[in-house]
Design a protein around this motif. Structure first.
Motif, PDB file in Angstrom:
ATOM      1  N   ALA A 170      14.947  11.149  12.135  1.00  8.99           N
ATOM      2  CA  ALA A 170      16.202  11.800  11.739  1.00  8.99           C
ATOM      3  C   ALA A 170      17.059  11.996  12.985  1.00  8.99           C
ATOM      4  CB  ALA A 170      15.903  13.158  11.097  1.00  8.99           C
ATOM      5  N   ALA A 171      18.248  11.365  12.987  1.00 12.23           N
ATOM      6  CA  ALA A 171      19.173  11.499  14.117  1.00 12.23           C
ATOM      7  C   ALA A 171      20.311  12.423  13.682  1.00 12.23           C
ATOM      8  CB  ALA A 171      19.703  10.119  14.507  1.00 12.23           C
ATOM      9  N   PHE A 186      13.268  15.360  14.268  1.00 16.13           N
ATOM     10  CA  PHE A 186      11.846  15.534  13.909  1.00 16.13           C
ATOM     11  C   PHE A 186      10.942  15.688  15.135  1.00 16.13           C
ATOM     12  CE2 PHE A 186      12.658  13.246   9.638  1.00 16.13           C
ATOM     13  CZ  PHE A 186      12.873  14.457   8.989  1.00 16.13           C
ATOM     14  N   LYS A 187      11.566  15.705  16.315  1.00 16.44           N
ATOM     15  CA  LYS A 187      10.773  15.945  17.533  1.00 16.44           C
ATOM     16  C   LYS A 187      10.278  17.398  17.555  1.00 16.44           C
ATOM     17  CE  LYS A 187      10.891  14.764  22.384  1.00 16.44           C
ATOM     18  NZ  LYS A 187      11.730  14.436  23.518  1.00 16.44           N
ATOM     19  N   ASP A 188      10.952  18.246  16.831  1.00 22.28           N
ATOM     20  CA  ASP A 188      10.613  19.674  16.773  1.00 22.28           C
ATOM     21  C   ASP A 188       9.115  19.877  16.490  1.00 22.28           C
ATOM     22  OD1 ASP A 188      10.440  22.380  16.317  1.00 22.28           O
ATOM     23  OD2 ASP A 188      11.931  22.427  14.702  1.00 22.28           O
ATOM     24  N   HIS A 245       0.822  -1.210   0.000  1.00 17.96           N
ATOM     25  CA  HIS A 245       0.000   0.000   0.000  1.00 17.96           C
ATOM     26  C   HIS A 245       0.855   1.259   0.000  1.00 17.96           C
ATOM     27  CE1 HIS A 245      -2.683  -3.151   1.425  1.00 17.96           C
ATOM     28  NE2 HIS A 245      -3.673  -2.401   0.972  1.00 17.96           N
ATOM     29  N   ASN A 246       0.269   2.328  -0.565  1.00 16.11           N
ATOM     30  CA  ASN A 246       0.903   3.635  -0.498  1.00 16.11           C
ATOM     31  C   ASN A 246       0.478   4.355   0.766  1.00 16.11           C
ATOM     32  OD1 ASN A 246       2.432   4.003  -2.969  1.00 16.11           O
ATOM     33  ND2 ASN A 246       0.456   3.866  -4.029  1.00 16.11           N
ATOM     34  N   GLY A 247       1.369   5.175   1.289  1.00 12.75           N
ATOM     35  CA  GLY A 247       1.022   5.978   2.459  1.00 12.75           C
ATOM     36  C   GLY A 247       1.970   7.159   2.566  1.00 12.75           C
ATOM     37  N   PRO A 248       1.594   8.170   3.355  1.00 14.30           N
ATOM     38  CA  PRO A 248       2.472   9.328   3.522  1.00 14.30           C
ATOM     39  C   PRO A 248       3.642   8.977   4.445  1.00 14.30           C
ATOM     40  CG  PRO A 248       0.549   9.516   4.940  1.00 14.30           C
ATOM     41  CD  PRO A 248       0.366   8.242   4.178  1.00 14.30           C
ATOM     42  N   LEU A 249       4.833   9.426   4.079  1.00 17.07           N
ATOM     43  CA  LEU A 249       6.005   9.160   4.937  1.00 17.07           C
ATOM     44  C   LEU A 249       5.984  10.193   6.064  1.00 17.07           C
ATOM     45  CD1 LEU A 249       8.525   7.356   5.260  1.00 17.07           C
ATOM     46  CD2 LEU A 249       9.820   9.127   4.086  1.00 17.07           C
ATOM     47  N   MET A 250       5.647   9.739   7.262  1.00 14.37           N
ATOM     48  CA  MET A 250       5.425  10.662   8.384  1.00 14.37           C
ATOM     49  C   MET A 250       6.717  10.877   9.177  1.00 14.37           C
ATOM     50  SD  MET A 250       2.356  10.719  11.083  1.00 14.37           S
ATOM     51  CE  MET A 250       2.743   9.487  12.278  1.00 14.37           C
ATOM     52  N   PRO A 251       7.213  12.137   9.232  1.00 14.46           N
ATOM     53  CA  PRO A 251       8.403  12.395  10.050  1.00 14.46           C
ATOM     54  C   PRO A 251       7.997  12.331  11.517  1.00 14.46           C
ATOM     55  CG  PRO A 251       7.526  14.463   9.159  1.00 14.46           C
ATOM     56  CD  PRO A 251       6.641  13.363   8.639  1.00 14.46           C
ATOM     57  N   CYS A 252       8.706  11.570  12.330  1.00 13.11           N
ATOM     58  CA  CYS A 252       8.305  11.517  13.737  1.00 13.11           C
ATOM     59  C   CYS A 252       9.502  11.403  14.666  1.00 13.11           C
ATOM     60  CB  CYS A 252       7.275  10.423  13.979  1.00 13.11           C
ATOM     61  SG  CYS A 252       7.819   8.818  13.550  1.00 13.11           S
TER      62      CYS A 252
END
Ligand code: F6R
Ligand code: MG
Length: 359
Positions: free
Chosen positions: A287-288, A304-306, A262-269
């Protein structure tokens, strides 16, 4: 190495096991430094050393850390324990044995900021759009317009992962040809980015590298997601940290959600929230951020905690609702071609004899 529960996260015992293996390696000076991290059900090893890319000893270390973690996963009966280790014995290089690999050999600059991106529930090719935007899109990277050190653009190394061939493309000169390839992200995948001749950084040294391994090609059938990783150097003649993170505010669509189908949005988290549970997703990226100090990793900062990425997350959730409403229909479901390596062909086989000629 084994999910907990299902395919949602990595059990802390696996992280501890890999850490203790790599601590031994650091003591024996096989490694300068390392970090063990996780995104969703994937375990990632970040390692620095002085032995160059494709070093057998370093690859063996990674393999042993994964094997040790797999043993623990089997003991805890974690889900799909050892799923991504495709071979019983190490054969000199971890490439093609299951794990994804992104290596670069660099001369550490006076100050060397680097970002390690890690994903879950997605496929090789998920980084095409963001890496293109970082190193080629002036609407994303102001430095391409206003920093003389970025102004001449970058060279893209693109792999045809089906034919196992690669090509170097000059950007912006060949941008439209580059896009003709990398827009087809399931076949053409950005592998490395290089500076142009005359830059502060030698054109032999990668400034970004992405893992391009496709698990189904290794296993011959669907076994799980590729869940690629990427390393990107930043600042001082390269895109700034904020330009490197900016494309992830889009929540672009990637393949690999639920059953790799399935396709889905790549969620930054954030690291803490990288546990995909809704319909086994949506796909995640963390992202580290590090500063390198003579090979040591100073960090990580959970970039991406920002709160500035809260809206991106919100939009991803809205996109997820909308796509989910399509259920088994495209474009929530991947196009037929990309379903070839999932379990769908087994279902289709049972329907084969039902068909008669249509008039
Ligand atoms: C695996 C994944 C999951 C699984 C799904 C079915 O990386 O992302 O979506 O594909 O949970 O798993 P099985 O077939 O093992 O029950
Ligand atoms: Mg995974």
């Amino acid at each position: 190495m084994g999910g907990y529960p299902g395919h949602s996260s990595v059990h802390p015992a696996l992280i501890e096991t890999a850490e203790s293996k790599l601590t031994e390696a650091k003591k024996s000076e096989a490694l300068i430094d390392f970090r063990v991290m996780s995104c969703g059900d994937d375990l990632q090893l970040l390692m620095s050393h002085k032995k160059g890319c494709d070093n057998g000893e370093v690859h063996a270390l990674a393999w042993e850390a994964f094997e040790a973690a797999t043993e623990v996963a089997k003991r805890l009966k974690l889900y799909g324990a050892g799923q991504d280790l495709m071979a019983d014995a190490f054969s000199g290089n971890i490439c093609g044995m299951g794990p994804g690999v992104a290596e670069m050999e660099i001369n550490e600059r006076t100050s060397e900021p680097v970002v390690a991106f890690m994903t879950d529930k997605t496929q090789a090719g998920a980084f095409n759009l963001p890496i293109f935007k970082i190193f080629a899109d002036p609407f994303n990277t102001a430095g391409l317009v206003i920093d003389p050190a970025c102004h001449q653009g970058f060279t893209f190394e693109v792999w045809d992962v089906r034919e196992h061939r690669k090509v170097l493309m000059d950007c912006p000169g060949e941008m439209y040809d580059l896009l003709a390839l990398i827009g087809a992200k399931s076949r053409y995948v950005i592998k490395r980015i290089f500076c142009k001749p005359g830059s502060k950084i030698s054109e032999q040294e990668a400034v970004a590298v992405v893992s391009t391994e496709k698990l189904y090609q290794t296993a011959g059938t669907y076994v799980g997601k590729d869940d690629p990783v990427a390393l990107v150097r930043c600042q001082s003649g390269l895109p700034a940290l904020g330009e490197v993170l900016e494309p992830f505010a889009l929540g672009h669509l990637v393949g690999g959600w639920m059953r790799g189908s399935h396709n889905g949005p790549l969620m930054p988290c954030s690291f803490e929230t990288a546990h995909p549970t809704r319909f086994d997703g949506p796909p995640r990226v963390i992202a580290a951020g590090f500063q390198m100090a003579n090979g040591d990793f100073v960090g990580p900062v959970d970039l991406f905690k920002d709160v500035a990425f809260d809206r991106a997350r919100q939009r991803c959730l809205e996109i997820a609702d909308y796509l989910r409403a399509h259920g088994p229909f495209e474009p929530q479901r991947l196009p037929m071609e990309d379903m070839e390596y999932t379990t769908l062909p087994q279902v289709m086989k049972t329907l084969k004899n039902r068909f008669v000629n249509a008039e």
